[in-house]
Design a protein around this motif. Structure first.
Motif, PDB file in Angstrom:
ATOM      1  N   LYS A 137       0.746  -1.297   0.121  1.00  0.00           N
ATOM      2  CA  LYS A 137      -0.362   0.047  -0.208  1.00  0.00           C
ATOM      3  C   LYS A 137       0.549   1.606  -0.187  1.00  0.00           C
ATOM      4  N   ARG A 138       1.787   0.941  -0.183  1.00  0.00           N
ATOM      5  CA  ARG A 138       3.182   2.026  -0.074  1.00  0.00           C
ATOM      6  C   ARG A 138       3.943   2.407  -1.332  1.00  0.00           C
ATOM      7  N   ASP A 139       4.058   3.512  -1.460  1.00  0.00           N
ATOM      8  CA  ASP A 139       5.007   3.690  -2.670  1.00  0.00           C
ATOM      9  C   ASP A 139       6.423   3.944  -2.853  1.00  0.00           C
ATOM     10  N   ILE A 140       6.918   4.454  -1.244  1.00  0.00           N
ATOM     11  CA  ILE A 140       8.337   4.417  -0.988  1.00  0.00           C
ATOM     12  C   ILE A 140       8.185   2.609   0.048  1.00  0.00           C
ATOM     13  N   PRO A 141       9.839   2.994   0.522  1.00  0.00           N
ATOM     14  CA  PRO A 141      10.445   1.841   1.494  1.00  0.00           C
ATOM     15  C   PRO A 141       9.980   2.554   2.455  1.00  0.00           C
ATOM     16  N   GLN A 142       9.698   1.880   3.476  1.00  0.00           N
ATOM     17  CA  GLN A 142       9.363   1.831   4.794  1.00  0.00           C
ATOM     18  C   GLN A 142      10.501   1.218   5.838  1.00  0.00           C
ATOM     19  N   SER A 143      10.390   1.785   7.034  1.00  0.00           N
ATOM     20  CA  SER A 143      10.846   1.521   8.413  1.00  0.00           C
ATOM     21  C   SER A 143      10.427   0.361   8.963  1.00  0.00           C
ATOM     22  N   VAL A 144      11.681  -0.385   9.384  1.00  0.00           N
ATOM     23  CA  VAL A 144      11.848  -1.493  10.183  1.00  0.00           C
ATOM     24  C   VAL A 144      10.316  -0.552  11.763  1.00  0.00           C
ATOM     25  N   GLU A 145      10.459  -0.075  11.849  1.00  0.00           N
ATOM     26  CA  GLU A 145       9.379   0.823  13.383  1.00  0.00           C
ATOM     27  C   GLU A 145       7.885   0.975  12.683  1.00  0.00           C
ATOM     28  N   SER A 146       7.932   1.730  11.445  1.00  0.00           N
ATOM     29  CA  SER A 146       6.854   1.607  10.920  1.00  0.00           C
ATOM     30  C   SER A 146       5.936   0.607  10.254  1.00  0.00           C
ATOM     31  N   ILE A 147       7.286  -0.482  10.187  1.00  0.00           N
ATOM     32  CA  ILE A 147       5.802  -1.411   9.479  1.00  0.00           C
ATOM     33  C   ILE A 147       5.767  -3.006  10.438  1.00  0.00           C
ATOM     34  N   THR A 148       6.605  -2.776  11.935  1.00  0.00           N
ATOM     35  CA  THR A 148       6.401  -3.234  13.139  1.00  0.00           C
ATOM     36  C   THR A 148       4.717  -2.744  13.868  1.00  0.00           C
ATOM     37  N   GLU A 149       4.507  -1.420  13.567  1.00  0.00           N
ATOM     38  CA  GLU A 149       3.784  -0.705  14.452  1.00  0.00           C
ATOM     39  C   GLU A 149       2.313  -1.491  13.628  1.00  0.00           C
ATOM     40  N   TYR A 150       2.885  -1.385  12.224  1.00  0.00           N
ATOM     41  CA  TYR A 150       0.758  -1.939  11.670  1.00  0.00           C
ATOM     42  C   TYR A 150       1.184  -3.317  11.740  1.00  0.00           C
ATOM     43  N   VAL A 151       1.539  -4.205  12.135  1.00  0.00           N
ATOM     44  CA  VAL A 151       2.199  -5.134  12.331  1.00  0.00           C
ATOM     45  C   VAL A 151       1.233  -5.684  13.618  1.00  0.00           C
ATOM     46  N   ASN A 152       1.641  -4.762  14.639  1.00  0.00           N
ATOM     47  CA  ASN A 152       0.782  -5.331  16.240  1.00  0.00           C
ATOM     48  C   ASN A 152      -0.179  -4.919  16.109  1.00  0.00           C
ATOM     49  N   LEU A 153      -0.588  -4.554  14.968  1.00  0.00           N
ATOM     50  CA  LEU A 153      -2.401  -4.194  14.929  1.00  0.00           C
ATOM     51  C   LEU A 153      -3.075  -5.849  15.090  1.00  0.00           C
ATOM     52  N   PHE A 154      -2.273  -6.627  14.212  1.00  0.00           N
ATOM     53  CA  PHE A 154      -2.895  -7.635  13.719  1.00  0.00           C
ATOM     54  C   PHE A 154      -2.504  -9.082  15.431  1.00  0.00           C
ATOM     55  N   PHE A 155      -1.017  -8.336  15.598  1.00  0.00           N
ATOM     56  CA  PHE A 155       0.386  -9.572  15.993  1.00  0.00           C
ATOM     57  C   PHE A 155       0.846  -8.857  16.797  1.00  0.00           C
ATOM     58  N   GLN A 156       0.833  -9.481  18.155  1.00  0.00           N
ATOM     59  CA  GLN A 156       2.224  -9.216  19.011  1.00  0.00           C
ATOM     60  C   GLN A 156       3.578  -9.647  18.677  1.00  0.00           C
ATOM     61  N   THR A 157       4.063  -8.331  18.503  1.00  0.00           N
ATOM     62  CA  THR A 157       5.448  -8.858  17.425  1.00  0.00           C
ATOM     63  C   THR A 157       6.817  -8.407  17.881  1.00  0.00           C
ATOM     64  N   THR A 158       7.475  -8.335  17.725  1.00  0.00           N
ATOM     65  CA  THR A 158       8.789  -7.148  18.346  1.00  0.00           C
ATOM     66  C   THR A 158       9.614  -6.665  16.553  1.00  0.00           C
ATOM     67  N   GLN A 159      10.286  -5.544  16.818  1.00  0.00           N
ATOM     68  CA  GLN A 159      10.910  -5.280  15.122  1.00  0.00           C
ATOM     69  C   GLN A 159      11.802  -6.286  15.057  1.00  0.00           C
ATOM     70  N   LYS A 160      12.254  -7.520  16.143  1.00  0.00           N
ATOM     71  CA  LYS A 160      13.960  -8.096  15.550  1.00  0.00           C
ATOM     72  C   LYS A 160      12.614  -9.388  14.719  1.00  0.00           C
ATOM     73  N   ASN A 161      11.751  -9.600  15.486  1.00  0.00           N
ATOM     74  CA  ASN A 161      10.355 -10.300  14.193  1.00  0.00           C
ATOM     75  C   ASN A 161      10.610 -10.616  13.087  1.00  0.00           C
ATOM     76  N   VAL A 162      10.558  -8.337  12.720  1.00  0.00           N
ATOM     77  CA  VAL A 162       9.579  -9.163  11.676  1.00  0.00           C
ATOM     78  C   VAL A 162      11.054  -8.514  10.152  1.00  0.00           C
ATOM     79  N   HIS A 163      12.455  -7.990  11.804  1.00  0.00           N
ATOM     80  CA  HIS A 163      13.059  -7.688  10.458  1.00  0.00           C
ATOM     81  C   HIS A 163      13.999  -9.315   9.609  1.00  0.00           C
TER      82      HIS A 163
END
Length: 326
Positions: free
Chosen positions: A130-156
């Motif tokens: 949904k994004r036209d530019i690359p995203q930071s791990v922090e932003s991606i993790t924030e979105y993922v945590n809306l559905f699953f409880q996880t950490t930046q390390k796991n997302v990375h």
């Protein structure tokens, strides 16, 4: 009267009897004398039982919970007697109305809209798409945590182990399938983190679940052949593993044993699934004309192979399932 009995008709009668038994009752004989054992009662299929278990419980369940209920429903089933819950995984993965929650052996029904489906990786792809530019791990993790409880390390880790992602300088991530501005410089392979054992194993397990087979040695996908070479080295004992890593290898070998098939068998299974879907969707056999001709030809080949004993036991069982649909 036996003096005028036409023994030449025996073969014709036998053939008709075999057809009746096969098409009406799904029975055939492997015995040298043609003996058939007729079961006293028809046992329900595991794929139907696991669906009913989830439906009745009305909430996601762990594999062990499902297996506990399965044993209660079918105490004499071979899976129950073997006491092996992993035997249920194929049924859970193949049922069109069942999906998993974050691939932690927790399963749910697709009709339950309030339950998050899929994996952390699915949500990462969804976010980046949904994004036209690359995203930071922090932003991606924030979105993922809306559905699953996880950490930046796991997302990375998920993005480093996935074939869908590309890393840019500044610790930004995007999708390989998308085009980004040249302002964002891609990280070279040597600059990016080398995949860990856990990441590679995660790749392997995801590949098996998505493709219903272990990676093949020859493939149009470089990712698949790379994964094949890595797994071959693991199974040959040519990589030094810790005790926990070795346990994970054994787990994969045990849980996905039935997916260890060759390319020809996989191709046969794909053809079988296409024929089955056609019959279920159209309530008839494919026609010998037009776009259906290839399926018609394949079905007849399978039928001939069945009668000529050129199918494996598993393939014979699947053909009988097709016959029951007709």
């Amino acid at each position: 009267c036996w003096k005028i009995f036409d023994y030449d008709k025996i073969n014709s009668i036998t053939k008709i009897t075999k057809i009746i038994l096969l098409y009406e009752f799904g029975l055939y004989s492997d015995e040298i004398y043609g003996q058939i054992k007729i079961p006293a009662s028809k046992e329900r299929k595991p794929i139907d039982v696991v669906y009913d278990i989830l439906k009745q419980n009305e909430h996601p369940m762990h594999l062990m919970e499902i297996f506990s209920e399965f044993k209660r429903h079918l105490p004499k089933h071979k899976y129950t007697l073997e006491n092996n819950p992993s035997k249920l995984r194929p049924s859970l993965h193949k049922h069109e109305d069942i999906t998993f929650v974050n691939r932690k052996s927790v399963y749910t029904l697709k009709e339950w809209k309030h339950i998050p489906k899929g994996t952390i990786r699915n949500k990462i792809v969804e976010f980046l798409d949904k994004r036209d530019i690359p995203q930071s791990v922090e932003s991606i993790t924030e979105y993922v945590n809306l559905f699953f409880q996880t950490t930046q390390k796991n997302v990375h880790s998920s993005m480093h182990s996935g074939k869908y992602f590309v890393q840019f300088k500044g610790n930004l991530f995007g999708l390989k399938s998308k085009q980004y501005s040249s302002d964002f410089g891609k990280m070279k392979q040597s600059e990016s983190q080398r995949k860990t054992f856990e990441q590679r194993l995660n790749d392997l397990e995801l590949f098996i679940v998505e493709n219903d087979h272990f990676p093949f040695s020859t493939s149009e996908s470089d990712d698949e052949t790379s994964l094949y070479r890595w797994w071959a080295l693991i199974e040959q004992g040519r990589k030094k593993l810790s005790e926990n890593q070795q346990k994970e290898v054994v787990r994969i070998q045990r849980e996905y044993a039935e997916y260890k098939i060759n390319k020809d068998t996989h191709k046969w299974n794909l053809t079988y699934n296409k024929i089955k879907v056609f019959i279920l969707s159209n309530k008839r056999l494919p026609s010998a004309k037009g776009e259906e001709e290839s399926l018609y030809t394949c079905l007849n080949k399978i039928k001939n192979d069945f009668y000529d004993d050129r199918l494996t036991e598993e393939q014979r069982r699947k053909y009988i399932e097709l016959v029951k649909l007709i």
